[in-house]
Write a protein that holds these residues in place. Sequence first.
Motif, PDB file in Angstrom:
ATOM      1  N   ARG A  45       0.990  -1.121   0.091  1.00  0.00           N
ATOM      2  CA  ARG A  45       0.019  -0.068  -0.170  1.00  0.00           C
ATOM      3  C   ARG A  45       0.909   1.143   0.036  1.00  0.00           C
ATOM      4  O   ARG A  45       0.678   2.198  -0.493  1.00  0.00           O
ATOM      5  CB  ARG A  45      -0.827  -0.041   1.201  1.00  0.00           C
ATOM      6  CG  ARG A  45      -1.951  -1.067   1.003  1.00  0.00           C
ATOM      7  CD  ARG A  45      -3.516  -1.079   1.984  1.00  0.00           C
ATOM      8  NE  ARG A  45      -3.952  -2.143   2.082  1.00  0.00           N
ATOM      9  CZ  ARG A  45      -4.689  -2.682   0.723  1.00  0.00           C
ATOM     10  NH1 ARG A  45      -4.716  -2.153  -0.179  1.00  0.00           N
ATOM     11  NH2 ARG A  45      -5.450  -3.742   0.996  1.00  0.00           N
ATOM     12  N   GLU A  46       1.916   1.259   0.673  1.00  0.00           N
ATOM     13  CA  GLU A  46       2.864   2.601   0.657  1.00  0.00           C
ATOM     14  C   GLU A  46       3.548   2.437  -0.532  1.00  0.00           C
ATOM     15  O   GLU A  46       3.493   3.579  -1.107  1.00  0.00           O
ATOM     16  CB  GLU A  46       4.005   2.305   1.838  1.00  0.00           C
ATOM     17  CG  GLU A  46       4.866   3.320   1.750  1.00  0.00           C
ATOM     18  CD  GLU A  46       5.941   3.051   2.893  1.00  0.00           C
ATOM     19  OE1 GLU A  46       7.184   3.232   2.541  1.00  0.00           O
ATOM     20  OE2 GLU A  46       5.542   2.655   4.081  1.00  0.00           O
ATOM     21  N   THR A  47       3.748   1.547  -1.225  1.00  0.00           N
ATOM     22  CA  THR A  47       4.693   1.599  -2.497  1.00  0.00           C
ATOM     23  C   THR A  47       3.598   2.210  -3.565  1.00  0.00           C
ATOM     24  O   THR A  47       3.817   2.924  -4.493  1.00  0.00           O
ATOM     25  CB  THR A  47       4.956   0.243  -3.058  1.00  0.00           C
ATOM     26  OG1 THR A  47       6.169  -0.164  -2.171  1.00  0.00           O
ATOM     27  CG2 THR A  47       5.688   0.298  -4.377  1.00  0.00           C
ATOM     28  N   TYR A  48       2.280   1.568  -3.679  1.00  0.00           N
ATOM     29  CA  TYR A  48       1.311   1.839  -4.316  1.00  0.00           C
ATOM     30  C   TYR A  48       0.908   3.356  -4.227  1.00  0.00           C
ATOM     31  O   TYR A  48       0.836   4.084  -5.292  1.00  0.00           O
ATOM     32  CB  TYR A  48      -0.149   1.489  -4.046  1.00  0.00           C
ATOM     33  CG  TYR A  48      -1.520   1.782  -4.780  1.00  0.00           C
ATOM     34  CD1 TYR A  48      -1.738   1.217  -5.922  1.00  0.00           C
ATOM     35  CD2 TYR A  48      -2.239   2.678  -4.171  1.00  0.00           C
ATOM     36  CE1 TYR A  48      -2.814   1.776  -6.693  1.00  0.00           C
ATOM     37  CE2 TYR A  48      -3.276   3.104  -4.856  1.00  0.00           C
ATOM     38  CZ  TYR A  48      -3.677   2.830  -6.138  1.00  0.00           C
ATOM     39  OH  TYR A  48      -4.650   3.109  -6.888  1.00  0.00           O
ATOM     40  N   GLN A  49       1.058   4.141  -3.127  1.00  0.00           N
ATOM     41  CA  GLN A  49       1.000   5.718  -2.973  1.00  0.00           C
ATOM     42  C   GLN A  49       1.916   6.522  -3.850  1.00  0.00           C
ATOM     43  O   GLN A  49       1.518   7.599  -4.437  1.00  0.00           O
ATOM     44  CB  GLN A  49       1.122   5.932  -1.506  1.00  0.00           C
ATOM     45  CG  GLN A  49       0.129   5.434  -0.676  1.00  0.00           C
ATOM     46  CD  GLN A  49      -1.528   5.952  -0.794  1.00  0.00           C
ATOM     47  OE1 GLN A  49      -1.629   6.943  -1.327  1.00  0.00           O
ATOM     48  NE2 GLN A  49      -2.063   4.913  -1.090  1.00  0.00           N
ATOM     49  N   HIS A  50       3.090   5.667  -4.074  1.00  0.00           N
ATOM     50  CA  HIS A  50       4.273   6.304  -5.009  1.00  0.00           C
ATOM     51  C   HIS A  50       3.715   6.689  -6.416  1.00  0.00           C
ATOM     52  O   HIS A  50       4.200   7.353  -7.211  1.00  0.00           O
ATOM     53  CB  HIS A  50       5.604   5.853  -4.956  1.00  0.00           C
ATOM     54  CG  HIS A  50       6.230   5.918  -3.510  1.00  0.00           C
ATOM     55  ND1 HIS A  50       6.856   6.881  -3.067  1.00  0.00           N
ATOM     56  CD2 HIS A  50       6.025   5.135  -2.382  1.00  0.00           C
ATOM     57  CE1 HIS A  50       7.559   6.910  -1.681  1.00  0.00           C
ATOM     58  NE2 HIS A  50       6.965   5.593  -1.651  1.00  0.00           N
ATOM     59  N   PHE A  51       2.872   5.685  -6.818  1.00  0.00           N
ATOM     60  CA  PHE A  51       2.218   5.616  -8.272  1.00  0.00           C
ATOM     61  C   PHE A  51       0.922   6.562  -8.220  1.00  0.00           C
ATOM     62  O   PHE A  51       0.236   6.488  -9.296  1.00  0.00           O
ATOM     63  CB  PHE A  51       2.113   4.147  -8.605  1.00  0.00           C
ATOM     64  CG  PHE A  51       3.466   3.490  -9.008  1.00  0.00           C
ATOM     65  CD1 PHE A  51       4.246   3.987  -9.941  1.00  0.00           C
ATOM     66  CD2 PHE A  51       4.035   2.648  -7.913  1.00  0.00           C
ATOM     67  CE1 PHE A  51       5.390   3.190 -10.127  1.00  0.00           C
ATOM     68  CE2 PHE A  51       5.257   2.066  -7.910  1.00  0.00           C
ATOM     69  CZ  PHE A  51       6.088   2.262  -9.045  1.00  0.00           C
ATOM     70  N   GLY A  52       0.618   7.124  -7.237  1.00  0.00           N
ATOM     71  CA  GLY A  52      -0.660   7.804  -7.240  1.00  0.00           C
ATOM     72  C   GLY A  52      -0.979   8.727  -8.356  1.00  0.00           C
ATOM     73  O   GLY A  52      -2.185   8.979  -8.655  1.00  0.00           O
ATOM     74  N   SER A  53       0.251   9.187  -8.779  1.00  0.00           N
ATOM     75  CA  SER A  53      -0.069  10.257  -9.984  1.00  0.00           C
ATOM     76  C   SER A  53       0.245   9.966 -11.160  1.00  0.00           C
ATOM     77  O   SER A  53       0.316  10.816 -12.175  1.00  0.00           O
ATOM     78  CB  SER A  53       0.800  11.736  -9.474  1.00  0.00           C
ATOM     79  OG  SER A  53       2.125  11.243  -9.669  1.00  0.00           O
ATOM     80  N   ALA A  54       0.245   8.730 -11.324  1.00  0.00           N
ATOM     81  CA  ALA A  54       0.717   8.084 -12.669  1.00  0.00           C
ATOM     82  C   ALA A  54      -0.710   8.252 -13.581  1.00  0.00           C
ATOM     83  O   ALA A  54      -1.848   7.735 -13.155  1.00  0.00           O
ATOM     84  CB  ALA A  54       0.715   6.551 -12.547  1.00  0.00           C
ATOM     85  N   GLN A  55      -0.435   8.476 -14.709  1.00  0.00           N
ATOM     86  CA  GLN A  55      -1.753   8.770 -15.865  1.00  0.00           C
ATOM     87  C   GLN A  55      -1.984   7.652 -16.196  1.00  0.00           C
ATOM     88  O   GLN A  55      -3.209   7.399 -16.499  1.00  0.00           O
ATOM     89  CB  GLN A  55      -1.164   9.632 -16.858  1.00  0.00           C
ATOM     90  CG  GLN A  55      -0.854  11.210 -16.252  1.00  0.00           C
ATOM     91  CD  GLN A  55      -1.820  11.945 -15.621  1.00  0.00           C
ATOM     92  OE1 GLN A  55      -2.834  12.067 -16.440  1.00  0.00           O
ATOM     93  NE2 GLN A  55      -1.586  12.717 -14.740  1.00  0.00           N
ATOM     94  N   VAL A  56      -1.174   6.880 -16.735  1.00  0.00           N
ATOM     95  CA  VAL A  56      -1.797   5.466 -17.236  1.00  0.00           C
ATOM     96  C   VAL A  56      -1.445   4.527 -15.836  1.00  0.00           C
ATOM     97  O   VAL A  56      -0.514   4.155 -15.481  1.00  0.00           O
ATOM     98  CB  VAL A  56      -0.691   4.743 -18.277  1.00  0.00           C
ATOM     99  CG1 VAL A  56      -0.984   3.649 -18.852  1.00  0.00           C
ATOM    100  CG2 VAL A  56      -0.512   6.102 -19.467  1.00  0.00           C
ATOM    101  N   ARG A  57      -2.762   3.659 -15.788  1.00  0.00           N
ATOM    102  CA  ARG A  57      -2.930   3.165 -14.533  1.00  0.00           C
ATOM    103  C   ARG A  57      -2.801   1.363 -14.641  1.00  0.00           C
ATOM    104  O   ARG A  57      -2.840   0.656 -13.744  1.00  0.00           O
ATOM    105  CB  ARG A  57      -4.152   3.343 -13.835  1.00  0.00           C
ATOM    106  CG  ARG A  57      -4.674   4.660 -13.643  1.00  0.00           C
ATOM    107  CD  ARG A  57      -3.969   5.223 -12.643  1.00  0.00           C
ATOM    108  NE  ARG A  57      -3.881   4.633 -11.088  1.00  0.00           N
ATOM    109  CZ  ARG A  57      -2.853   4.978 -10.481  1.00  0.00           C
ATOM    110  NH1 ARG A  57      -2.110   5.896 -10.494  1.00  0.00           N
ATOM    111  NH2 ARG A  57      -3.013   4.304  -9.166  1.00  0.00           N
ATOM    112  N   ASP A  58      -2.898   1.192 -15.908  1.00  0.00           N
ATOM    113  CA  ASP A  58      -2.995  -0.406 -16.286  1.00  0.00           C
ATOM    114  C   ASP A  58      -1.744  -1.153 -15.675  1.00  0.00           C
ATOM    115  O   ASP A  58      -2.200  -2.192 -15.147  1.00  0.00           O
ATOM    116  CB  ASP A  58      -2.968  -0.493 -17.926  1.00  0.00           C
ATOM    117  CG  ASP A  58      -4.084   0.270 -18.703  1.00  0.00           C
ATOM    118  OD1 ASP A  58      -5.389   0.141 -18.007  1.00  0.00           O
ATOM    119  OD2 ASP A  58      -3.920   0.318 -19.743  1.00  0.00           O
TER     120      ASP A  58
END
Length: 72
Positions: free
Chosen positions: A33-46
């Motif tokens: 979950r912490e690592t996921y937060q680092h990708f929070g602003s990623a435009q492409v979510r796939d």
Amino acid sequence: MTTHEQQQLDEVIERLTIRYPNIPHEEITDIVRETYQHFGSAQVRDFVPLLVEHHVKDELGTPTGDIPPIPD
């Protein structure tokens, strides 16, 4: 987070729990979950769940458990 993305993250947690049986499930969940937060602003979510899984595996090092099969 979409329902599909949540399901994918749950699968990542399950696979990592199998690969790293010496690490408590709750700790793996927190790391994912912490690592996921680092990708929070990623435009492409796939590919976010895949990127999270690779990042966490790099962080945790060599697995000590079985390598689970890749889901269909």
